[in-house]
Design an enzyme around this catalytic site. Structure first.
Site, PDB file in Angstrom:
ATOM      1  N   TYR A  48     -14.756  -3.416   7.904  1.00 19.22           N
ATOM      2  CA  TYR A  48     -13.413  -2.988   8.303  1.00 19.22           C
ATOM      3  C   TYR A  48     -13.063  -3.513   9.703  1.00 19.22           C
ATOM      4  O   TYR A  48     -11.968  -4.045   9.921  1.00 19.22           O
ATOM      5  CB  TYR A  48     -13.362  -1.466   8.273  1.00 19.22           C
ATOM      6  N   GLY A  69       0.826  -1.212   0.000  1.00 17.70           N
ATOM      7  CA  GLY A  69       0.000   0.000   0.000  1.00 17.70           C
ATOM      8  C   GLY A  69       0.850   1.247   0.000  1.00 17.70           C
ATOM      9  O   GLY A  69       0.520   2.255   0.632  1.00 17.70           O
ATOM     10  N   SER A  96       0.125   5.583  -1.510  1.00 17.67           N
ATOM     11  CA  SER A  96      -0.633   6.693  -0.939  1.00 17.67           C
ATOM     12  C   SER A  96      -0.765   6.533   0.565  1.00 17.67           C
ATOM     13  O   SER A  96      -0.405   5.496   1.131  1.00 17.67           O
ATOM     14  CB  SER A  96      -2.036   6.772  -1.575  1.00 17.67           C
TER      15      SER A  96
END
Length: 244
Positions: free
Chosen positions: A149, A8, A11
Site C-alpha cells: 500500500y 470506487g 463503498s
C-alpha cells in the site's frame, strides 16, 4: 450543473463522497465493480449515473467515461479514489502476486482514470478541469506492515505532481487528498486484523468519513485560478506526526 466521475464509488470514502456531491447538485458518474450498489445509488438520485466496470480494464473505463460525458456534456472533475490495502506483513511474507494486485489497482487503475479524465478535459470547450487523487497518510509516513500500500501511495504523489505540471497548459489542475482514519470498511478490516493479532490492542482514533468527503468537495469547488495541491485530513488524535 458541474460533473464529476468518482471511482470506487460503491463503498467507503468513494460512496460518501458521491453522496456529498449529489447533495451539492453535481452530476456524478459512479465507477465501481458492484453494479447492484451503483444501481441503488442512481435509483435514489436523478443526477447519479451508474458506470459499473473495473478500473484496471482500459476498454471498459473508456466506455464508462465516453458514456458519461456524452450524457452530461463535459467533465469538470475526477475523484481518483479506487484502491485496496493488500496484505499486512513484512516484505518477505508478501507474495509477489499480492504486490502486483495492489499496484494494478492503486497505480495502474488510477493512471487509467487520470489518463481518460485528462484527455476529456484537454479537448472539451471550455478546456480544463480538476483531478483529485486519493493518496494516504502512507504516502508520507507508513504504518508497519504496509509495503504494498505504501509503495503504491508514494507513486500516487508522483502522479499528482506530474499531472499538475502537465495540466498547466490545458487549465487542468491536480491535487491530492491524504486521508487518515476515516471510518470505512477498509479501516474496519484493518482494525479487525489488529485485534486478531492482539485482542487487547487499543484501536486508533477515527473520524466520520463524511468529513473526508466534504474535504473533497471543497477541493473540487475551488475556482480555476486556485488549487489545493495537497490536503491532509485525519482523526485529530491519530498517531501521524511522529509515527514510523
Amino acid at each position: 450543473m458541474k460533473s464529476i466521475v468518482i471511482t470506487g464509488a460503491s463503498s467507503g470514502i468513494g460512496r460518501a463522497t458521491a453522496e456529498v456531491f449529489l447533495d451539492a447538485g453535481w452530476q456524478v458518474g459512479l465507477i465501481a465493480r458492484r453494479a447492484d450498489v451503483l444501481d441503488d445509488i442512481s435509483t435514489a438520485h436523478a443526477n447519479a449515473t451508474a458506470l459499473p466496470c473495473d478500473v484496471t480494464d482500459p476498454g471498459a473505463m473508456q466506455a464508462a467515461f465516453d458514456g458519461f460525458t456524452a450524457k452530461v456534456g463535459r467533465l469538470d472533475a475526477l475523484f481518483n479514489n479506487a484502491g485496496m490495502f493488500g496484505p499486512s506483513a513484512p516484505i518477505d511474507e508478501v507474495e509477489v502476486d499480492a504486490f502486483d494486485q495492489v499496484i494494478n489497482v492503486n497505480v495502474r487503475g488510477m493512471f487509467i482514470a487520470a489518463r481518460l479524465a485528462f484527455a476529456q478535459m484537454r479537448r472539451q470547450n471550455p478546456q480544463g478541469g480538476r483531478i483529485i487523487n486519493n493518496g494516504s497518510l502512507s504516502a508520507h509516513n507508513p504504518r508497519p506492515g504496509s509495503i504494498c500500500y505504501t509503495t503504491s501511495k508514494h507513486a500516487i504523489t508522483g502522479m499528482t505532481k506530474s499531472l499538475s505540471l502537465d495540466g498547466r497548459a490545458f487549465d487542468i489542475a491536480c491535487g491530492q487528498i491524504d486521508i487518515g482514519n476515516a471510518r470505512t470498511e477498509l479501516v474496519d478490516d484493518l482494525n479487525a486484523r489488529i485485534l486478531a493479532d492482539n485482542p487487547a490492542a487499543t484501536l486508533m482514533p477515527m473520524m466520520d468519513v463524511n468529513e473526508a468527503a466534504r474535504s473533497v468537495l471543497h477541493m473540487a469547488q475551488m475556482p480555476p485560478e486556485a488549487n489545493v495541491q495537497f490536503m491532509t485530513v485525519m482523526a485529530t488524535k491519530m498517531p501521524y506526526i511522529g509515527r514510523g
